[in-house]
Design a protein around this motif. Sequence first.
Motif, PDB file in Angstrom:
ATOM      1  N   LYS A 254       0.832  -1.380   0.140  1.00  0.00           N
ATOM      2  CA  LYS A 254      -0.061  -0.020  -0.038  1.00  0.00           C
ATOM      3  C   LYS A 254       0.885   1.316  -0.109  1.00  0.00           C
ATOM      4  CE  LYS A 254      -3.661   2.274   2.548  1.00  0.00           C
ATOM      5  NZ  LYS A 254      -4.569   2.115   3.966  1.00  0.00           N
ATOM      6  N   PHE A 255       1.821   1.202   0.677  1.00  0.00           N
ATOM      7  CA  PHE A 255       2.823   2.272   1.009  1.00  0.00           C
ATOM      8  C   PHE A 255       3.415   2.530  -0.500  1.00  0.00           C
ATOM      9  CE2 PHE A 255       7.074   4.181   1.980  1.00  0.00           C
ATOM     10  CZ  PHE A 255       6.612   5.409   2.635  1.00  0.00           C
ATOM     11  N   LEU A 256       4.013   1.476  -1.028  1.00  0.00           N
ATOM     12  CA  LEU A 256       4.702   1.658  -2.186  1.00  0.00           C
ATOM     13  C   LEU A 256       3.847   2.104  -3.360  1.00  0.00           C
ATOM     14  CD1 LEU A 256       7.106   1.209  -4.015  1.00  0.00           C
ATOM     15  CD2 LEU A 256       6.318  -1.165  -4.367  1.00  0.00           C
ATOM     16  N   ASN A 292      15.392   0.040  -2.629  1.00  0.00           N
ATOM     17  CA  ASN A 292      14.507  -0.325  -1.187  1.00  0.00           C
ATOM     18  C   ASN A 292      13.232  -1.127  -1.415  1.00  0.00           C
ATOM     19  OD1 ASN A 292      14.620   0.068   1.500  1.00  0.00           O
ATOM     20  ND2 ASN A 292      13.159   1.449   1.493  1.00  0.00           N
ATOM     21  N   TYR A 293      12.964  -1.409  -2.760  1.00  0.00           N
ATOM     22  CA  TYR A 293      11.831  -2.400  -3.154  1.00  0.00           C
ATOM     23  C   TYR A 293      12.251  -3.289  -4.113  1.00  0.00           C
ATOM     24  CZ  TYR A 293       9.360   1.171  -0.494  1.00  0.00           C
ATOM     25  OH  TYR A 293       9.126   2.033   0.512  1.00  0.00           O
ATOM     26  N   GLN A 294      11.631  -4.578  -4.230  1.00  0.00           N
ATOM     27  CA  GLN A 294      11.716  -5.595  -5.118  1.00  0.00           C
ATOM     28  C   GLN A 294      11.085  -5.428  -6.312  1.00  0.00           C
ATOM     29  OE1 GLN A 294      11.054  -9.252  -3.081  1.00  0.00           O
ATOM     30  NE2 GLN A 294      12.519  -8.840  -1.406  1.00  0.00           N
ATOM     31  N   PRO A 344      16.213 -11.916 -13.762  1.00  0.00           N
ATOM     32  CA  PRO A 344      16.111 -13.379 -13.442  1.00  0.00           C
ATOM     33  C   PRO A 344      15.693 -13.789 -12.368  1.00  0.00           C
ATOM     34  CG  PRO A 344      18.633 -12.682 -13.953  1.00  0.00           C
ATOM     35  CD  PRO A 344      17.640 -11.266 -13.652  1.00  0.00           C
ATOM     36  N   TYR A 345      15.542 -12.911 -11.436  1.00  0.00           N
ATOM     37  CA  TYR A 345      15.153 -13.650 -10.161  1.00  0.00           C
ATOM     38  C   TYR A 345      13.263 -13.128  -9.932  1.00  0.00           C
ATOM     39  CZ  TYR A 345      20.133 -13.517  -9.555  1.00  0.00           C
ATOM     40  OH  TYR A 345      21.268 -13.445  -9.717  1.00  0.00           O
TER      41      TYR A 345
END
Length: 1079
Positions: A254-256, A292-294, A344-345
Amino acid sequence: MPRFSSQSSYSQLLAATCLTKLVSRTNNPLPLEQRIDIRNYVLNYLATRPKLATFVTQALIQLYARITKLGWFDCQKDEYVFRNVITDVTRFLQDSVEHCIIGVTILSQLTNEINQADTTHPLTKHRKIASSFRDSSLFDIFTLSCNLLKQASGKNLNLNDESQHGLLMQLLKLTHNCLNFDFIGTSTDESSDDLCTVQIPTSWRSAFLDSSTLQLFFDLYHSIPPSFSPLVLSCLVQIASVRRSLFNNAERAKFLSHLVDGVKRILENPQSLSDPNNYHEFCRLLARLKSNYQLGELVKVENYPEVIRLIANFTVTSLQHWEFAPNSVHYLLSLWQRLAASVPYVKATEPHMLETYTPEVTKAYITSRLESVHIILRMAQIMPGSIPFTLNVKVAWRTLLQCLYLPGMSYTLSLYVRDGLEDPLDDTGLVQQQLDQLSTIGRCEYEKTCALLVQLFDQSAQSYQELLQSATASPMDVAVQEGRLTWLVYIIGAVIGGRVSFASTDEQDAMDGELVCRVLQLMNLTDSRLAQAGNEKLELAMLSFFEQFRKIYIGDQVQKSSKLYRRLSEVLGLNDETMVLSVFIGKIITNLKYWGRCEPITSKTLQLLNDLSIGYSSVRKLVKLSAVQFMLNNHTSEHFSFLGINNQSNLTDMRCRTTFYTALGRLLMVDLGEDEDQYEQFMLPLTAAFETVAQMFSTNTFNEQEAKRTLVGLVRDLRGIAFAFNAKTSFMMLFEWIYPSYMPILQRAIELWYHDPACTTPVLKLMAELVHNRSQRLQFDVSSPNGILLFRETSKMITTYGNRILTLGEVPKDQVYALKLKGISICFSMLKAALSGSYVNFGVFRLYGDDALDNALQTFIKLLLSIPHSDLLDYPKLSQSYYSLLEVLTQDHMNFIASLEPHVIMYILSSISEGLTALDTMVCTGCCSCLDHIVTYLFKQLSRSTKKRTTPLTQESDRFLHIMQQHPEMIQQMLSTVLNIIIFEDCRNQWSMSRPLLGLILLNEKYFSDLRNSIVNSQPPEKQQAMHLCFENLMEGIERNLLTKNRDRFTQNLSAFRREVNDSMKNSTYGVNSNDMMS
């Protein structure tokens, strides 16, 4: 107390500054009542005079902040008297705008003051204050700041009113200071900006779960003028960087989502980005999205497809306008680098769409750099001597902005250039940083990257070849194509260097082969023209390419069946690694032949040769090449001009010679064995150089500059060889060649030119290398006196240099390291290497009346006493060489230390005491070892003195014991320092700290008991028993001796002790003041 009664602003400033110094002093601090009076007086003075000169107000606020910080733990009637900061400020916030500004500035300055450590107070005290302030006040200040900003944004602020303008600016500064607080004491510096995570305390969760906090800053950004926006964006950068663990998965998503929506809104309304500071901060904000995020979290955001498109367009347009804000582009490339590396991940089913946009970013970077070449050269033609334009930078930024979302719009770059347009290729550090980022981005959808590079390279190479063949070709056109090819060669090297073994395919290796073939064909063309002309930047790009190629495709771990080698075989006939190595060596020799006077190319070429000579298999293949044999047999200035004596260059320009001879030494060693004839043949040019210098020294009149250059070049060559010869057989050949024949020449050079570090430094470094028993190469036969003779020469050189350098007198502070301390540092390293080399029995010197050892040690003491304590720790190389030498002396020559004069012993002990708190872990560990040896020696001597023995203590031991008994405070201070570090600081070398601590405790049992009681009594009453038990457990099972078994038991106890103490002191607002411990 000064009453600031003067009407002069400068008198008021002087009074405030003097008071700040008074309250800051560590010795003889002001009484508590007086500090309370000053604090109250300052607040009243500010409240009654809101329109003081700005610098006076600032000085008074600084005084208030300093008093508050240093008195944070001071109590009066069970109340912390300096902690009511919000109460102090409230009356300001309820008054006029001018009073509000003062109140907000007080909070902002206080937050900043508490966040910054100062050198005059212990770091442990700073962290205790900062942690307590964080837990008790910071969140309230942050909440107050956000509420005031909400009130301000809810009103129609009249920003033409200077006072309202100032209030908003101070509120934003306060908010930024709160978010920028060092919450967990990591003390990150600005260089780690990319990886920064804001460690927001869990108690702040509510503020960040409330979406209105984030929305406040995005609304502010759009509602206030661009001049304020950079601070708003800086706050958003920090908010975007809050630690992931503050949220659960749903809260983080939600924050993102809110964060990405805000970014999207800015990208859709980019008017404020016309301000360069806004643009820079926004680029930082974009970079934080991925740091900071994936990627798997980003793709799940509702508007991700639209946002990634907008970011891609923004990045492409920014890259196309390469002349603007190159430092901001770093953040954009960092974002795309991390996105590409994550592909790739990614496990999410939602499309990441990077296969669409990364090729666009790669293409934009490559094409924009190629297009820059023509513009740079045209500007140089228009503006000979780089006459700067005087155009309005904001006009240029607005033009960039207009281009951001109007793809059809173009503009004439020459109308919108910055002052003094610079060639990006001139900043090699920035170029390398960007290429490192591009190497990852370009490897995503590598087929498209490779196809683009092949197309652009073929176009430029063909045009370049046609221009060279044309008799009427313009030099400008040739320069443009060379510049474009320079960029392409750099980029090809980068994308090859970006190959990751586990993610690469045969097809990608074949593509690498296509690119490598083209660069090698271009190299053949440019090398064939070097006799007529050459391009320095293109050659540096070639060397960068070769370095990347070597790392990926040359060496022991490389799979030789790679399709790259097949392509090289098909196109260039290079069938295996040996043939490729021959190309490397051919290029190296060509560069050294034609570019010997160009230091950047020479040094990078020699570094490439040096790197090739390290590999086990590659060096054995290299020596079989005829070109390498040619180098081994013809290393003279006739064939390699950089080895010549150039009177136009500085002596320091000869540094690359050491690298050259290190590589040659490794190559020579492969087949040298015990072949002395081959060795003598190799050394012929150096023998001739030594004979030349010897002949010069034999006459009273000789050309001093020529002698210096010959000698400096020679000793640099020899140091390279000595470094490479790390086997006994080869090193003995070198030793027998230089001693005794040529050692007097080195000694004579030190006598003549001791005042010239350009001469003495290379000579001293050579001697330090010769006495270094690396890989046990200094193994003399049992009947050989060479070990003792070598130490005699070492002692003679140290003594000669030391006695003469001390005659220099007063040296300016800015030159003291170059003229004096650097040489002394090398002497310390030399002596340490000789003393710890295990090839000399030092007992024989005194036994046979040889004063070589005493001379060296006495010179060390004289040199040491000439250095102020502060310099020992200010210069890292000096501190490392000094403390490592002292470690050897306290271990093996403690009798010498014990025989020194009292003031010398106290100097050494003081240096150890200061080194215990050094930031350099190596220095701190060395001091622990020194202290352990001294304490062990003391303990043994004391134990012997109490036993009835027929053998009395030596005179030195007795004297040393007497000195230490007269000055117990030094050992006691070190005991409290070590204990303080173990209990209160992040002790990274706990084992090393534990070794001297037991001896210190046994030597000072009463002092340790008092110290323990002080620590226990400083704890809250409910925790005193636990702390007392920790100390009891520390000494449990410990006997009164320093045997290894007892020491090991103490070390184990200390680990448990530290763990228990830390657990006991958690959440304690008391704790012992480290100042009390040190008193």
